[in-house]
Design an enzyme around this catalytic site. Structure first.
Site, mmCIF file in Angstrom:
data_model
loop_
_atom_site.group_PDB
_atom_site.id
_atom_site.type_symbol
_atom_site.label_atom_id
_atom_site.label_comp_id
_atom_site.label_asym_id
_atom_site.label_seq_id
_atom_site.Cartn_x
_atom_site.Cartn_y
_atom_site.Cartn_z
ATOM 1 N N GLU A 61 0.873 -1.171 0.000
ATOM 2 C CA GLU A 61 0.000 0.000 0.000
ATOM 3 C C GLU A 61 0.915 1.228 0.000
ATOM 4 O OE1 GLU A 61 -2.795 0.357 3.265
ATOM 5 O OE2 GLU A 61 -3.580 2.232 2.429
ATOM 6 N N ARG A 290 5.821 -13.055 9.325
ATOM 7 C CA ARG A 290 6.381 -11.707 9.159
ATOM 8 C C ARG A 290 7.778 -11.652 9.744
ATOM 9 N NH1 ARG A 290 2.340 -7.812 8.796
ATOM 10 N NH2 ARG A 290 3.741 -6.133 9.323
ATOM 11 N N LYS A 300 4.199 0.645 9.495
ATOM 12 C CA LYS A 300 4.308 1.923 8.780
ATOM 13 C C LYS A 300 3.645 3.057 9.567
ATOM 14 C CE LYS A 300 2.984 0.064 4.831
ATOM 15 N NZ LYS A 300 2.527 -0.104 3.448
HETATM 16 P P1 ATP Z 1 2.726 -2.348 7.924
HETATM 17 O O1 ATP Z 1 2.091 -3.211 8.956
HETATM 18 O O2 ATP Z 1 4.158 -2.081 8.148
HETATM 19 O O3 ATP Z 1 1.964 -1.113 7.603
HETATM 20 P P2 ATP Z 1 1.529 -3.663 5.744
HETATM 21 O O4 ATP Z 1 1.354 -5.114 5.820
HETATM 22 O O5 ATP Z 1 0.326 -2.842 5.953
HETATM 23 O O6 ATP Z 1 2.739 -3.256 6.637
HETATM 24 P P3 ATP Z 1 1.741 -3.495 2.937
HETATM 25 O O7 ATP Z 1 2.161 -2.338 2.145
HETATM 26 O O8 ATP Z 1 0.321 -3.916 2.885
HETATM 27 O O9 ATP Z 1 2.185 -3.207 4.401
HETATM 28 O O10 ATP Z 1 2.683 -4.747 2.658
HETATM 29 C C1 ATP Z 1 3.012 -5.229 1.397
HETATM 30 C C2 ATP Z 1 3.446 -6.650 1.542
HETATM 31 O O11 ATP Z 1 4.540 -6.742 2.450
HETATM 32 C C3 ATP Z 1 2.348 -7.528 2.115
HETATM 33 O O12 ATP Z 1 2.316 -8.719 1.365
HETATM 34 C C4 ATP Z 1 2.760 -7.780 3.525
HETATM 35 O O13 ATP Z 1 2.294 -9.014 3.962
HETATM 36 C C5 ATP Z 1 4.290 -7.716 3.434
HETATM 37 N N1 ATP Z 1 4.880 -7.317 4.705
HETATM 38 C C6 ATP Z 1 4.609 -6.210 5.426
HETATM 39 N N2 ATP Z 1 5.297 -6.206 6.578
HETATM 40 C C7 ATP Z 1 6.038 -7.336 6.589
HETATM 41 C C8 ATP Z 1 6.955 -7.926 7.509
HETATM 42 N N3 ATP Z 1 7.264 -7.331 8.670
HETATM 43 N N4 ATP Z 1 7.517 -9.102 7.187
HETATM 44 C C9 ATP Z 1 7.223 -9.705 6.021
HETATM 45 N N5 ATP Z 1 6.370 -9.214 5.115
HETATM 46 C C10 ATP Z 1 5.772 -8.053 5.383
HETATM 47 MG MG MG Z 2 -1.331 -3.989 4.488
#
Ligand code: ATP
Ligand code: MG
Length: 580
Positions: A61, A290, A300
């Site tokens: 995102e 994760r 984020k």
């Molecule tokens: P955050 O919780 O940091 O805001 P998010 O999951 O909302 O992260 P996205 O932009 O939706 O962030 O993530 C894009 C991809 O990265 C998704 O497939 C998500 O599962 C993966 N991702 C995000 N954080 C991690 C992490 N700590 N370890 C592994 N993969 C991750």
């Molecule tokens: Mg997300």
């Protein structure tokens, strides 16, 4: 190995014997076993699932910068496509205009390239807004969705608990035509944000809470979308956009993190409604653990808070776990990829010690960083028996790990700078560096010296260390082989260049910062995470380094030239100390 255990060799010999027999690359290939995701893909290839096509996507995102957790997702999404001759696309999951921005889109693309991956195509969930909207209208007319006028709070209250069923909304059985009319008017901007939502009509008593009539569209009218502007007033929720976008694109393996496990049945449910019955293709979701790291946070939202409240100096502050922060800190893409590979992919949540990441960058920089002399806390060293106007030029090896790296010149003279720490007027018996009347010490790449005394100012602070050298102790000379217990580094006083050095340390005090508790984030931060040294010294060889150049300051640590460097003043960031 051809040797069985118990052959009389110690473990250490056994271990040391291995690498010589194979190149690093060969042994890496041999040792690496498939992770569970690779096993799934290989099985699917054997079974001819989806006609043997492999297509993945990385779906961020655009509401913040990528962090090292995202790197874990990037490496598996792109890695699988590379390894199995498939395709990996970048898809921006831009379904919430409130938080998204073009700045993030650009930064995400830059960071993926920096890590060393190329996306086949760039897609946006917003490309599918029309298709998703049409699908939503179809669901309404087929009796699978309805417009609900309950507030978000009321919906939450009626949701039930995992052990008790929820209650049906009073709007659940309204006529389809009425829902359709309201949904169209929602999208025309006739209602306030939050006034109503579109919900899937599934089962308020389902064991899976995500099946209890999930909201699939909401009104967002006050924020223009970074790509579609003010065209839309309703936006799909994640669960209604993600699987369908995968389907529209032809994704075969939709890899995400474990928190999406309970969403998977809903992912399948919408795809079943969407796809024609005779279409044998379908995307499938797989989840891995994760990445969590000690001494930092990986959300984020929290990282944005640190940036917005000025607790760090932007998204690329070298203390941040963001990829741009790590880059500015001096991390290489290779070190991050190696780290991710070592951490691996499983189905169990856990937290990885940040020292494993530090190990990966040390390992890389040990092989690649040029060694230079820098003095962070300088004190004068004068060699009293060395001629006043004499200078000599010695060769300093650029990198002992790399025979091809060559050498550079270092001028030697009577007047040098050394680390204040390398002298002690009163030294304990185990102190092997400079102390009056103490043992001999080697000046790196130069002579052996012995300390004779020091000069102090009125306050008793040492201002100059005095010593005598033995002219017979250069490499190749009679005294060269004499054993000394320590070697110290130095810079000729006339040549030393002033620079600023930023010593970075962990951002948070605690290994597992409790950022969701009552203590404000401000109080959880390590107050010593940044120490600035204005007047450090470095040898002139480093004079023209460009920002991003990585060096080893001998005996101190690995450093990188920062973008804040100017023609007048170089600025270096400490990447990591030499040892943990
Ligand atoms: P955050 O919780 O940091 O805001 P998010 O999951 O909302 O992260 P996205 O932009 O939706 O962030 O993530 C894009 C991809 O990265 C998704 O497939 C998500 O599962 C993966 N991702 C995000 N954080 C991690 C992490 N700590 N370890 C592994 N993969 C991750
Ligand atoms: Mg997300």
């Amino acid at each position: 190995m051809d040797k069985a255990p118990g052959n009389g060799k110690s473990m250490k010999e056994e271990k040391n014997a291995r690498p010589a027999e194979k190149t690093t690359q060969e042994s890496k290939e041999e040792v690496k076993s498939l992770n569970f995701l690779e096993q799934i893909v290989e099985q699917d290839l054997r079974d001819g699932v989806n006609d043997g096509r492999i297509q993945t996507r990385f779906p961020p995102e655009p509401n913040g910068y990528l962090h090292i957790g995202h790197a874990k997702a990037v490496c598996i999404d792109f890695g699988i496509a590379e390894r199995y001759g498939g395709v990996c696309n970048l898809r921006f999951d831009d379904t919430n205009p409130v938080k998204e921005d073009q700045e993030y889109v650009d930064a995400i693309m830059e960071d993926i390239h920096w890590l060393g991956f190329n996306f086949a195509n760039v897609y946006y969930a917003s490309d599918y807004f029309e298709q998703l909207y049409q699908f939503a209208e179809r669901l309404i007319m087929e009796g699978h969705a309805y417009v609900d006028e309950l507030t978000a709070e009321e919906i939450a209250q009626q949701k039930g608990t995992p052990t008790t069923p929820g209650q049906n909304s009073p709007y659940r059985d309204r006529p389809r035509e009425e829902s359709l009319d309201l949904f169209r008017r929602m999208n025309k901007g006739e209602f306030e944000d939050g006034a109503m939502t579109l919900r899937a009509k599934i089962d308020m008593a389902s064991d899976n809470m995500h099946f209890r009539d999930p909201i699939i569209y909401r009104i967002i009218s006050k924020y223009p979308h970074h790509r579609t502007g003010t065209k839309w007033h309703v936006y799909p929720m994640y669960d209604f956009a993600h699987g369908q976008s995968d389907y529209f694109e032809g994704v075969t393996h939709s890899i995400c993190t474990l928190e999406f496990v309970p969403h998977r049945p809903l992912y399948d449910y919408f795809i079943d409604l969407l796809k024609p019955k005779d279409d044998s293709y379908r995307p499938r979701q797989y989840e891995f653990n994760r990445l969590n790291l000690t001494y930092t946070v990986m959300s984020k939202r929290k990282l944005l808070y640190l940036v917005k409240s000025g607790l760090v100096n932007g998204w690329d502050d070298p203390r941040m776990p963001t990829l741009c922060g790590l880059r500015r800190r001096g991390y290489t893409p290779e070190s991050i990829r190696n780290f991710i590979e070592r951490v691996g992919y499983t189905k169990y949540e856990g937290t990885i010690d940040v020292s494993l990441l530090e190990y990966a960058i040390r390992e890389d920089l040990n092989e690649h960083a040029t060694r230079v002399s820098a003095v962070l806390d300088p004190v004068k060293l004068t060699i009293t028996n060395y001629p006043e106007d004499k200078t000599e030029v010695f060769q300093a090896v650029n990198n002992p790990q790399d025979e091809t790296s060559g050498t550079h010149d270092m001028t030697f003279s009577k007047h040098l700078w050394i680390e204040r720490d390398d002298f002690k007027e009163e030294a304990p018996s185990k102190y092997f560096r400079l102390t009056p009347g103490g043992r001999e010490v080697r000046l790196k790449n130069a002579y052996i010296i012995r300390c004779t005394g020091c000069v102090k100012d009125a306050d008793g602070k040492v201002t100059e260390v005095l010593c005598e050298y033995d002219p017979d102790t250069l490499t190749g000379m009679a005294g060269a082989s004499r054993k000394v217990k320590s070697t110290i580094h130095w810079i000729a006083r006339e040549e030393a260049i002033q620079c600023e050095v930023r010593l970075y340390d962990r951002l948070f005090k605690d290994e597992q910062p409790q950022t969701d508790g009552d203590t404000p984030i401000e109080e959880l931060l390590n107050p010593d995470s940044l120490k600035v040294i204005d007047h450090a010294l470095i040898e002139p060889f480093a004079k023209d380094v460009q920002p991003g150049t990585r060096l080893q300051f001998q005996r101190i640590g690995y450093f990188v030239a920062d973008k804040d460097s100017t023609a007048e003043k170089l600025v270096f960031n400490r990447t990591v100390t030499l040892k943990s």
